[in-house]
Write a protein that holds these residues in place. Sequence first.
Motif, PDB file in Angstrom:
ATOM      1  N   GLY A 135       0.800  -1.224   0.000  1.00  0.00           N
ATOM      2  CA  GLY A 135       0.000   0.000   0.000  1.00  0.00           C
ATOM      3  C   GLY A 135       0.824   1.261   0.000  1.00  0.00           C
ATOM      4  O   GLY A 135       0.305   2.348  -0.249  1.00  0.00           O
ATOM      5  N   THR A 136       2.135   1.134   0.275  1.00  0.00           N
ATOM      6  CA  THR A 136       3.031   2.288   0.236  1.00  0.00           C
ATOM      7  C   THR A 136       3.784   2.378  -1.091  1.00  0.00           C
ATOM      8  O   THR A 136       4.574   3.302  -1.287  1.00  0.00           O
ATOM      9  CB  THR A 136       4.053   2.212   1.383  1.00  0.00           C
ATOM     10  N   GLY A 137       3.584   1.393  -1.968  1.00  0.00           N
ATOM     11  CA  GLY A 137       4.323   1.371  -3.227  1.00  0.00           C
ATOM     12  C   GLY A 137       5.765   0.970  -3.059  1.00  0.00           C
ATOM     13  O   GLY A 137       6.605   1.308  -3.890  1.00  0.00           O
ATOM     14  N   LEU A 138       6.056   0.206  -1.998  1.00  0.00           N
ATOM     15  CA  LEU A 138       7.443  -0.167  -1.688  1.00  0.00           C
ATOM     16  C   LEU A 138       7.635  -1.675  -1.611  1.00  0.00           C
ATOM     17  O   LEU A 138       8.556  -2.148  -0.933  1.00  0.00           O
ATOM     18  CB  LEU A 138       7.866   0.475  -0.358  1.00  0.00           C
ATOM     19  N   ALA A 139       6.781  -2.450  -2.275  1.00  0.00           N
ATOM     20  CA  ALA A 139       6.911  -3.906  -2.225  1.00  0.00           C
ATOM     21  C   ALA A 139       6.531  -4.508  -3.565  1.00  0.00           C
ATOM     22  O   ALA A 139       5.711  -3.957  -4.303  1.00  0.00           O
ATOM     23  CB  ALA A 139       6.018  -4.476  -1.120  1.00  0.00           C
ATOM     24  N   VAL A 140       7.159  -5.639  -3.864  1.00  0.00           N
ATOM     25  CA  VAL A 140       6.791  -6.411  -5.053  1.00  0.00           C
ATOM     26  C   VAL A 140       6.622  -7.870  -4.654  1.00  0.00           C
ATOM     27  O   VAL A 140       7.269  -8.353  -3.726  1.00  0.00           O
ATOM     28  CB  VAL A 140       7.851  -6.318  -6.181  1.00  0.00           C
ATOM     29  N   ASP A 141       5.722  -8.541  -5.354  1.00  0.00           N
ATOM     30  CA  ASP A 141       5.611  -9.998  -5.294  1.00  0.00           C
ATOM     31  C   ASP A 141       5.978 -10.539  -6.666  1.00  0.00           C
ATOM     32  O   ASP A 141       5.446 -10.074  -7.686  1.00  0.00           O
ATOM     33  CB  ASP A 141       4.184 -10.431  -4.948  1.00  0.00           C
ATOM     34  N   VAL A 142       6.894 -11.495  -6.697  1.00  0.00           N
ATOM     35  CA  VAL A 142       7.158 -12.222  -7.940  1.00  0.00           C
ATOM     36  C   VAL A 142       6.173 -13.384  -7.989  1.00  0.00           C
ATOM     37  O   VAL A 142       5.493 -13.679  -7.009  1.00  0.00           O
ATOM     38  CB  VAL A 142       8.629 -12.705  -7.978  1.00  0.00           C
ATOM     39  N   PRO A 143       6.053 -14.078  -9.117  1.00  0.00           N
ATOM     40  CA  PRO A 143       5.082 -15.185  -9.193  1.00  0.00           C
ATOM     41  C   PRO A 143       5.381 -16.278  -8.162  1.00  0.00           C
ATOM     42  O   PRO A 143       6.543 -16.559  -7.844  1.00  0.00           O
ATOM     43  CB  PRO A 143       5.278 -15.704 -10.623  1.00  0.00           C
ATOM     44  N   GLU A 144       4.336 -16.875  -7.650  1.00  0.00           N
ATOM     45  CA  GLU A 144       4.486 -17.964  -6.680  1.00  0.00           C
ATOM     46  C   GLU A 144       4.750 -19.276  -7.425  1.00  0.00           C
ATOM     47  O   GLU A 144       3.938 -20.204  -7.422  1.00  0.00           O
ATOM     48  CB  GLU A 144       3.256 -18.051  -5.781  1.00  0.00           C
ATOM     49  N   LEU A 145       5.897 -19.320  -8.059  1.00  0.00           N
ATOM     50  CA  LEU A 145       6.332 -20.488  -8.820  1.00  0.00           C
ATOM     51  C   LEU A 145       7.598 -21.024  -8.160  1.00  0.00           C
ATOM     52  O   LEU A 145       8.664 -20.406  -8.267  1.00  0.00           O
ATOM     53  CB  LEU A 145       6.595 -20.114 -10.280  1.00  0.00           C
ATOM     54  N   PRO A 146       7.525 -22.125  -7.461  1.00  0.00           N
ATOM     55  CA  PRO A 146       8.657 -22.586  -6.641  1.00  0.00           C
ATOM     56  C   PRO A 146       9.914 -22.911  -7.428  1.00  0.00           C
ATOM     57  O   PRO A 146      11.021 -22.721  -6.924  1.00  0.00           O
ATOM     58  CB  PRO A 146       8.101 -23.821  -5.930  1.00  0.00           C
ATOM     59  N   CYS A 147       9.770 -23.402  -8.651  1.00  0.00           N
ATOM     60  CA  CYS A 147      10.969 -23.751  -9.408  1.00  0.00           C
ATOM     61  C   CYS A 147      11.647 -22.523 -10.002  1.00  0.00           C
ATOM     62  O   CYS A 147      12.873 -22.495 -10.133  1.00  0.00           O
ATOM     63  CB  CYS A 147      10.618 -24.755 -10.516  1.00  0.00           C
TER      64      CYS A 147
END
Length: 332
Positions: free
Chosen positions: A277-289
């Motif tokens: 919500g602060t524009g200070l985080a990213v999530d990459v895809p939840e792909l374990p390999c």
Amino acid sequence: MTAASLALGTAAGGWAWTADRRADARAERAAAEERVAAVVDAADTDRAAAAAAQAALTAVGTSAVLTGPRAALDGALAQARATLAESAERVADDAVRQALAATLEAAEAEAPAASAVRLRALAADVAAAEHGVREAVAARDAAEAEAGRAAAAAAAATAPRRPSTSAPAPSADRSCATTYSGPAFYTSPPTEGGDGSNGRLPASALTAVSWARDSRGTPFYLRHDAAAALERLNAAFRAALGHDLALDLTYRDYDTQVAMRAALGSVAATPGTSSHGTGLAVDVPELPCEYGWDSAARAWLVEHGPSYGWVSPAWARQDGSNPEYWHYEYRG
């Protein structure tokens, strides 16, 4: 002889009576003078009391008149001190920060004896100097973001063509399937009319990264400085691993935070507190390999990300309180 004696006796008696009257007159005069002095003393006491009361009333009135302007100046000083601390090494020319520091020092020195009008003028001077520093920070952040986009575009133009540069092809191994099983959520665009609070960031506070969009075509937005740093990180990531960093979520508005909390429970942050919500985080895809605990991408990000201000926070590590291999935050 008898007559003379009588006359003398009569004269002596008259003299004694006159002396007594004079003594009585002097006593009455002294008493009157004492009464007058008492009246004067009382009047002086009353005047002193009146003067003291008037002085107290004047002090109270002056204090009341100064309360608002002093509060305004105190607020401007507090905001300016915070901006001065946060802007260190974040402006192209430090002269603007030096000007703010000088304005702060002058205002703090003059404030104790300043009138209400002067207090308001000092507050305006401090606010103007503080605004100048914030504009300088925003200008540098925007310039860095633009430089990052230009570098990414130049690198993309000279890189050898591949079937896909966004991410490696998913593995057919079922153990490599996504670890996410909840409802679909998407990254958020800037909040129209946002007030700048968590989950309510306006377009003026955010920059879209240059190389990716989500599955609905929404750009991935981050705060200006975070986006600029991620552009630089992605260029290095692509050079090392041969493809761009894949993104799943970046800015998350307040309504999406509410929906995720309702769907996922305590795994999702309390609405209004998410680092997304602060524009200070990213999530990459939840792909374990591709991005999981033992992946080459995660190893590179954990090792090299901090050089660009991006880290895997302690709570999201494999041994943390809420392990999330896909989550990274910008710490500057």
